[in-house]
Each structure stands twice: as C-alpha cells, then as structure tokens.
Write an enzyme that holds these catalytic residues in place. Sequence first.
Site, PDB file in Angstrom:
ATOM      1  N   GLN A  75      39.085  36.480  20.934  1.00  0.00           N
ATOM      2  CA  GLN A  75      38.712  36.440  22.231  1.00  0.00           C
ATOM      3  C   GLN A  75      39.544  35.102  23.085  1.00  0.00           C
ATOM      4  O   GLN A  75      39.697  35.340  23.955  1.00  0.00           O
ATOM      5  CB  GLN A  75      37.172  36.126  22.575  1.00  0.00           C
ATOM      6  N   ASP A  95      25.112  32.509  22.219  1.00  0.00           N
ATOM      7  CA  ASP A  95      24.436  33.877  22.567  1.00  0.00           C
ATOM      8  C   ASP A  95      22.971  33.685  22.519  1.00  0.00           C
ATOM      9  O   ASP A  95      22.316  34.412  22.822  1.00  0.00           O
ATOM     10  CB  ASP A  95      24.999  34.771  21.398  1.00  0.00           C
ATOM     11  N   LYS A 148      29.603  32.374  18.877  1.00  0.00           N
ATOM     12  CA  LYS A 148      30.954  32.886  17.889  1.00  0.00           C
ATOM     13  C   LYS A 148      31.140  32.258  16.576  1.00  0.00           C
ATOM     14  O   LYS A 148      31.026  30.952  16.584  1.00  0.00           O
ATOM     15  CB  LYS A 148      32.076  33.099  18.870  1.00  0.00           C
ATOM     16  N   ARG A 155      23.785  45.658  20.600  1.00  0.00           N
ATOM     17  CA  ARG A 155      24.041  44.385  19.661  1.00  0.00           C
ATOM     18  C   ARG A 155      22.795  43.735  19.303  1.00  0.00           C
ATOM     19  O   ARG A 155      22.107  43.480  20.451  1.00  0.00           O
ATOM     20  CB  ARG A 155      25.078  43.742  20.364  1.00  0.00           C
ATOM     21  N   ARG A 187      31.661  42.197  26.507  1.00  0.00           N
ATOM     22  CA  ARG A 187      31.157  41.470  25.593  1.00  0.00           C
ATOM     23  C   ARG A 187      30.911  40.057  26.299  1.00  0.00           C
ATOM     24  O   ARG A 187      31.363  39.714  27.513  1.00  0.00           O
ATOM     25  CB  ARG A 187      31.973  41.181  24.156  1.00  0.00           C
ATOM     26  N   GLY A 188      30.251  39.014  25.582  1.00  0.00           N
ATOM     27  CA  GLY A 188      29.622  37.651  25.967  1.00  0.00           C
ATOM     28  C   GLY A 188      28.488  38.041  26.666  1.00  0.00           C
ATOM     29  O   GLY A 188      28.301  38.921  27.095  1.00  0.00           O
ATOM     30  N   ALA A 189      27.620  37.009  26.154  1.00  0.00           N
ATOM     31  CA  ALA A 189      26.174  37.239  26.240  1.00  0.00           C
ATOM     32  C   ALA A 189      25.881  37.682  27.664  1.00  0.00           C
ATOM     33  O   ALA A 189      24.886  38.554  27.934  1.00  0.00           O
ATOM     34  CB  ALA A 189      25.410  35.891  25.610  1.00  0.00           C
TER      35      ALA A 189
HETATM   36  O1  MRU Z   1      31.211  38.744  20.071  1.00  0.00           O
HETATM   37  P1  MRU Z   1      31.075  38.480  21.526  1.00  0.00           P
HETATM   38  O2  MRU Z   1      32.722  38.276  22.051  1.00  0.00           O
HETATM   39  O3  MRU Z   1      30.075  39.143  22.485  1.00  0.00           O
HETATM   40  O4  MRU Z   1      30.763  36.857  21.524  1.00  0.00           O
HETATM   41  C1  MRU Z   1      30.743  35.946  22.650  1.00  0.00           C
HETATM   42  C2  MRU Z   1      30.367  34.530  22.430  1.00  0.00           C
HETATM   43  O5  MRU Z   1      30.169  34.027  21.341  1.00  0.00           O
HETATM   44  C3  MRU Z   1      30.397  33.640  23.571  1.00  0.00           C
HETATM   45  O6  MRU Z   1      30.643  32.539  23.408  1.00  0.00           O
HETATM   46  C4  MRU Z   1      29.034  33.730  23.892  1.00  0.00           C
HETATM   47  O7  MRU Z   1      28.314  35.053  24.275  1.00  0.00           O
HETATM   48  C5  MRU Z   1      28.616  32.995  25.178  1.00  0.00           C
HETATM   49  S1  MRU Z   1      29.647  33.685  26.678  1.00  0.00           S
HETATM   50  C6  MRU Z   1      29.421  33.055  28.069  1.00  0.00           C
END
Ligand code: MRU
Length: 352
Positions: free
Chosen positions: A201, A242, A253, A89, A46-48
Amino acid sequence: MNIETLRWSEGRLEMIDQRVLPSQFRYLPYTNAAEVATGIRDMVVRGAPAIGVAAAYGVALEALQQQHQTIEQFTQAIHRGLDVLAASRPTAVNLFWALKRMRQRWVAVSNPEPHTDSPAAIAQALLAEAHGICAEDIAINRAMGAHGEKLLKNGARVLTHCNAGALATAGHGTALGVIRSAVAAGKKISVIADETRPFLQGARLTAWELVQENIPVTLITDNMAGHLMAQGDIDAVVVGTDRVSANGDVVNKIGTYMLAVLAHRHRIPFYVACPLSTIDMTILSGKDIPIEERHIDEVRGFRNLHWAAEGVAIRNPAFDVTPADLVTALITEKGVVSQPNEQRLRELFRSN
Ligand code: MRU
C-alpha cells in the site's frame, strides 16, 4: 487531483480498483451487497473508513435492487446483505460501525409500525444515509487534518506506513490528511513512505497519491525505517488505524508496532490519526481485537510471481497491535488526545 475512491454514478457504486494501482487506474461497478463484500474482501477498496463507506453503499444497493419485492422478501434480503458485508473483513471497526448506522436508519424509517413503509421509500432513505456517511467522512478527515497539522513543524520529515490517504477514505485521508492539511497551511513537509509488505500500500498507493499532488515523497523498504531514524532523518511518524480499543491500544497495518517501538527508542513522536468511528469502546484491550489472517499468496510473492521456496510454511497476519504507551497522541476530529488511555477516551465520547 481530487481522488474519488468511491463514487455514486447512474444508480450504482463505482470504486477505484486499488489492486491494480498505480500501473492502471480504473473504476469497477457494484450493484448489490454481495458484490461490494467481495470488493472489500479482495481489497479493491481498503482502508478502514473507505471500507465503512463501501459497506454502507452495499446495503443501499441491496435495498434498491430488492425494492420491487414484497416487504418480507425485501426484509430478508437486507438481513442477508448486512450479514454478507459484516463477514467481509474482521478488523476495521468502521465496517461494523457503518453497518450499525445503516441498520439503525432502516429501523427508524420502518417505525413506528414495522413494515408500513414501502421498500422503495426505505431504499431511498438507506441511499441517503450512505451518501451522508460518505460526505461526513470527508468532513471528519478535514477536521482531523486541521487538528493534526499543528503537531507538524515546518520542514518536518514524516514517516508513514500503509496507505491512510484519500484512497483509504472517502477523501483527504486520515494520516495523509494531516500531512495534506500541513502542506495546505504553508508548511514544507516531506514524506517517507515505507512500501508496506505484503500488499505494498505504501509503494503503490501512498507514493502514487503524494506524487499526484507534488508532495515530496521518498520510498523505502519496511526494514530501512530503523536506520533512517538512527541517522536522524525522521522527525515524526503519522499512521492511521483500523481499530483502537478502550485503553488506547492501536491496531493498524502489520509493521506499525515495529515502527512504534523504533520511534520510542529514538524519541520520535508517534501519532495516530483516528476518527471516532475507529474507536471501539466495547473492546477493552488491543489483544482482544480480531486480527485478520490473509491468504499466504500475498506473502509468497506478488500477483502471479512467487519467489518463496515451494513448501515453506507461511503466516500472513494483516494487522498488529501497538500498545497505548507507545502512542504519543491520537488525532481525532474532536482534537488531539495525548497519551491515550481509557479515561481520556471516555472523556472524548462524553464531550461528543
Ligand atoms: O489492509 P488495509 O489496506 O485495509 O489496511 C489499511 C490500514 O491499515 C490503514 O492504515 C487503516 O485502515 C487506516 S486508513 C485511514
């Protein structure tokens, strides 16, 4: 500790299973696009930026697996792979950015005469592209860190939300990359990580990453941030994102918007670490960015434990929109954009 969120090993992709951290540290193997899409949807990864890198490898894996088929079967399989990954996603634009890059590479190696190149050669080119996207992501995060760390004073107490660290990227991190770079520059930085309901997270991933590196970190629940700000215990907020729309609105998030409003009220700078691949100039305003709604199980409890009253209605939007006017600056690999707006973002891309 060098955290390898994704790694290529013996012809397959391995990803740290982020659902079970920090109690277990394990890699799971992936061999085709559908498996990677499931890993993204279930939040193994996860994480963009990490989602984007995983998707790129998903396309390469599909190509490698299908390389002995006819060119027609191979072509159909790659199209299916791209579609299944794109449906994994909806919010992080890095996913679509990476798939577009893989599609462009595919077209480029198949040209000038479509279907003249062999599936095996195309598969190798796609794998090389995925490796390139992965390596670039680390370099971009380091460049963002170098720009962003200048915004943090020695001794700063920095609040962060969710996990925008090495685990959310191919390495170094976006928001945590800024913090890591500040620490590497010799500054004393302490981090306040909020736990980030409902997937935790912050409590599970950000806290784990920073503890590994001996960067001082204090965990709070999400509803403690306002109190700490009012007490004067927070000097800056740094988060990831994201997707950023053309007018500078930031989708991140769920809970980020709340922090931005609080930071504004307390005159605390609110920074967003944001690679260019996360800026979507095709969407004019944050309200038009698709917000993922995830399963209600994530809100009614955690893993197998349910604590919410049976029968209660539950909502689970995974992201929210922070309007651009609450953002002090975007930190990109090309520099810091103060008070982002459409004109400043267009200039950023023009100078690219
Ligand atoms: O649902 P997630 O854990 O994928 O959400 C991640 C986030 O919101 C992060 O803050 C975002 O992707 C930036 S990650 C470098």
